[in-house]
Write an enzyme that holds these catalytic residues in place. Structure first.
Site, short mmCIF file in Angstrom:
data_model
loop_
_atom_site.label_atom_id
_atom_site.label_comp_id
_atom_site.label_asym_id
_atom_site.label_seq_id
_atom_site.Cartn_x
_atom_site.Cartn_y
_atom_site.Cartn_z
N GLU A 184 0.89 -1.24 -0.11
CA GLU A 184 0.03 -0.19 -0.07
C GLU A 184 0.83 1.36 0.08
O GLU A 184 1.13 1.84 0.95
CB GLU A 184 -0.86 -0.11 1.34
CG GLU A 184 -2.17 1.04 1.11
CD GLU A 184 -1.80 2.30 1.62
OE1 GLU A 184 -1.37 2.94 0.98
OE2 GLU A 184 -2.36 2.60 2.81
N GLU A 193 3.99 8.18 -4.04
CA GLU A 193 5.04 7.55 -3.08
C GLU A 193 5.88 6.65 -3.84
O GLU A 193 6.60 5.78 -3.32
CB GLU A 193 4.23 6.83 -1.97
CG GLU A 193 3.35 7.52 -1.04
CD GLU A 193 2.49 6.75 -0.11
OE1 GLU A 193 2.63 5.61 0.02
OE2 GLU A 193 1.81 7.47 0.74
#
Length: 724
Positions: A184, A193
């Site tokens: 995740e 990210e």
């Protein structure tokens, strides 16, 4: 759940560069640079913590052990890990997908393991056999995950490694390539990210051929909208045409000097649904498969037909996560006005994933109903960018790549651009500056914050004024910017000077005294901090005390910390203490992650910065009240304290207190700049109560508030309350 190969750390309110290389980050009120060192026996991290009130920094050592004085609570309590773990829809979707995907013992790799929830889900799905390699690069999270694994008896089959995923080596760190990848490492934009480089390295070096993955696929969508509110957040050039103060931050022909970055900005767009006119149906843009190696870059054209006439001021985007290969388990970050399928369900408010906004240049692209427009979309390893054209042949006729930010000297956040374009704000600031300059024939003005507006206003309000600007956050970029726009704003360059030395040398450089010391206050880099951190103005004013004339005017005249009791059910739910999360006990993380509610005695939840208007359902329950005042005509005093009785005027449930600064610009209190909950361009501080308080109509009900603010160190505000 945390940093992997990614270049941006995931679960903070402000993204930051991964810790394994020399990097910059923000954790709550601190700006941090971090390096990690390791040996065979221990791991150690060094983080450079910056005091927002002074700009001074100090190195903080984070040890791998839990010796006295090595607590990392302050580093994690202002992150959004807690909000993520309170997202029950997300947790359930991952659990169902992991249980469906992992049906026999195997080797599972968890990239960015965070507090360990997905690793424990995977280990539980395999039973006694199989192994999970959990990769987490952020040492404070590694320490926390160890405790969570031990508490839940899950240490046997989970191998926790304190490294970035691109540092893992088969044969040394892990025994073999993994059969399944769970991860995740997603932000609101999806890629921020480092999803793509993390997947690339994993497929190249860490996974078997044709691995199973959870999630399976992510798809991005977008929609064209018209919105005056969103337009105001980037179109300063047009907004300045309507103001009468004579100051031009973006003179004609100088658009490249100043603006916002060409990027997507995360925002809870449900909060501005009434300010939005939908101009198209949602359209699918990019699809990213986790089960195969992604490309670093991609481009495509999407032809979109306008469903109604209007000007495209922004492009709103979101993503849908397909967690299983069969396509039965989904998670969506779509706005609530998007009809969701039964598989996706109704989206609940959470703060760790929002929608994203891409601003179209200028006043937007005008469309008539039925007209087609070409959207050129491009993605890098960490960003998705757009370029909207009415011409049909965009790909080969683009004059500017959507990846370029041009030659802008200064970039500011959209909220600051909107403030500078607000006619009411500009008029208040100009009148306050003009009044402060009255009665002085040759005023010397010192601007001690990062304001771009006030130096120009001081020059324009008096044609004999001389202005010195410190611009501590913008530094030499500000000097080049002011030099470039001097002629357009009608002042000679010899009337303005940018001071590059430390404040202590001001007296040597300027023997003639300062008549007017001013600030908005605004400090670049503190936009996402707590409101009272702008009391740096008071600290800097104190440092400049020796250069002030005897009758010098200080503007603002004073600062006022204000508050209001708030009904905040969505925010409370996202920040409340954890118990059992999908069958695993997480209660021990509550203090470290800054939970509110059932904390141990002596522990308290932190004040956190939020745009109140974006916090889901909200309601004021009390009159606005003053907590404490700060007199800027005198040098700083610390500590400061205040006490007030908060009287409720509306029934409901009080979850916390909103706190903000009002800046009183003059002694007569004729001009007050408020940054409260009704002002959407400023963040407020939120102090959630230990327990929600039910407020009834019948009978008096109040809460006593005691507050203390230490301005000698990092500006920590301590709030206590008693119900009466």
């Amino acid at each position: 759940m945390s940093s992997s190969l990614s270049s941006l750390h995931p679960k903070t309110f402000i993204p930051f560069i991964s810790f394994r290389r020399h990097s910059l980050t923000r954790l709550g009120s601190f700006v941090v640079a971090a390096r990690t060192m390791s040996s065979q026996s221990s791991q150690r991290a060094f983080q450079l913590r910056q005091d927002p009130l002074t700009g001074n920094s100090e190195w903080v050592v984070i040890e791998d052990n839990d010796q006295p004085g090595t607590s990392t609570d302050g580093l994690l309590s202002t992150t959004s890990y807690l909000d993520m773990l309170n997202d029950t829809r997300r947790n359930r979707a991952y659990r169902l997908a992991i249980e469906k995907t992992i049906t026999q013992p195997c080797h599972v790799l968890d990239i960015g393991a965070g507090a360990g929830l997905l690793s424990m889900m995977a280990a539980r799905a395999m039973g006694e056999e199989g192994i999970v390699t959990a990769c987490e690069s952020y040492l404070p999270m590694v320490k926390l995950m160890r405790k969570v694994l031990h508490k839940n008896g899950m240490t046997k089959n989970i191998n926790l490694i304190n490294k970035r995923s691109d540092e893992l080596r088969v044969g040394s760190d892990i025994v073999s390539r993994a059969d399944v990848l769970v991860s995740e490492i997603l932000d609101s934009e999806l890629l921020g990210e480092g999803l793509i480089p993390s997947l690339q390295h994993a497929h190249d070096m860490l996974l078997v051929d044709n691995p199973k993955t959870v999630p399976y696929r992510a798809t991005t969508y977008c929609q064209l909208v018209e919105s005056e509110f969103l337009c105001n957040m980037h179109n300063l050039r047009n907004n300045e045409a309507t103001v009468s103060d004579g100051v031009r931050l973006v003179p004609a022909g100088s658009e490249s000097l100043f603006g916002i970055k060409s990027q997507q900005y995360s925002m809870h767009v449900d909060a501005i649904e009434k300010d939005i006119k939908l101009l198209s149906d949602p359209v699918k843009v990019f699809e990213f498969d986790f089960w195969k190696r992604p490309e670093s870059n991609g481009e495509l054209d999407v032809h979109i037909e306008a469903t109604t006439a209007g000007s495209v001021n922004a492009i709103i985007s979101w993503w849908v996560l397909q967690l299983d290969s069969e396509g039965t388990i989904f998670y969506s970050t779509a706005p609530r006005w998007i009809d969701s399928s039964p598989e996706i369900g109704v989206r609940e408010w959470c703060d760790h994933w929002k929608q994203c906004v891409w601003f179209t240049p200028g006043a937007g692209v005008s469309l008539s109903k039925g007209e087609k427009v070409n959207l050129h979309a491009a993605h890098t390893c960490t960003n998705i960018l757009y370029n909207l054209k009415k011409t049909q042949s965009l790909t080969h006729e683009m004059t500017h790549s959507p990846l370029s930010t041009g030659d802008i000297h200064l970039t500011l956040p959209p909220e600051r651009v909107a403030i500078y374009g607000d006619s009411r704000y500009r008029q208040s600031m100009f009148e306050a500056t003009r009044n402060a300059l009255q009665g002085n024939s040759n005023p010397q003005c010192l601007v001690i914050d990062d304001s771009l507006l006030l130096p120009l206003m001081a020059l324009h309000a008096s044609n004999r004024s001389r202005v010195i600007s410190l611009s501590p956050g913008l530094q030499e970029n500000a000097a080049r910017y002011f030099e470039a726009i001097a002629d357009s704003n009608g002042f000679s360059k010899d009337r303005f000077e940018y001071f590059r030395e430390v404040k202590s040398k001001l007296a040597e450089a300027y023997p003639s005294k300062i008549d007017l010391l001013i600030g908005e206050p605004y400090f670049c880099g503190l936009e996402s901090g707590l409101p009272w951190q702008n009391l740096r103005f008071w600290k800097d004013r104190t440092l400049c005390d020796s250069v002030l004339s005897e009758d010098a005017v200080v503007m603002p005249y004073k600062g006022v910390l204000r508050g209001c009791a708030m009904y905040l059910p969505d925010l409370w739910k996202s920040r409340c203490c954890l118990g059992i999360v999908e069958g695993f006990d997480h209660a021990l993380v509550n203090t470290t992650l800054g939970g509110c509610g059932d904390l141990p005695t002596g522990k308290d939840s932190p004040c956190l910065p939020f745009f109140i208007w974006q916090c889901g359902e909200t309601k004021k329950l009390s009159k606005e009240f003053t907590v404490m005042e700060f007199d800027f005509t005198k040098p700083i005093t610390s500590p400061c304290s205040g006490e007030v009785q908060m009287e409720f005027i509306e029934p409901g449930v009080c979850h916390g207190i909103a706190l903000w600064m009002d800046w009183v610009m003059d002694k007569e209190n004729s001009t007050v700049i408020s940054t409260g909950p009704d002002e959407r361009y400023w963040k407020q501080g939120v102090k959630l109560l230990e327990k929600p308080v039910t407020v009834r109509v019948e009978g008096p009900s109040s809460i006593g508030i005691q507050a203390s603010l230490d301005l000698s160190s990092n500006g920590e505000l301590i709030i206590t309350h008693t119900l009466s």
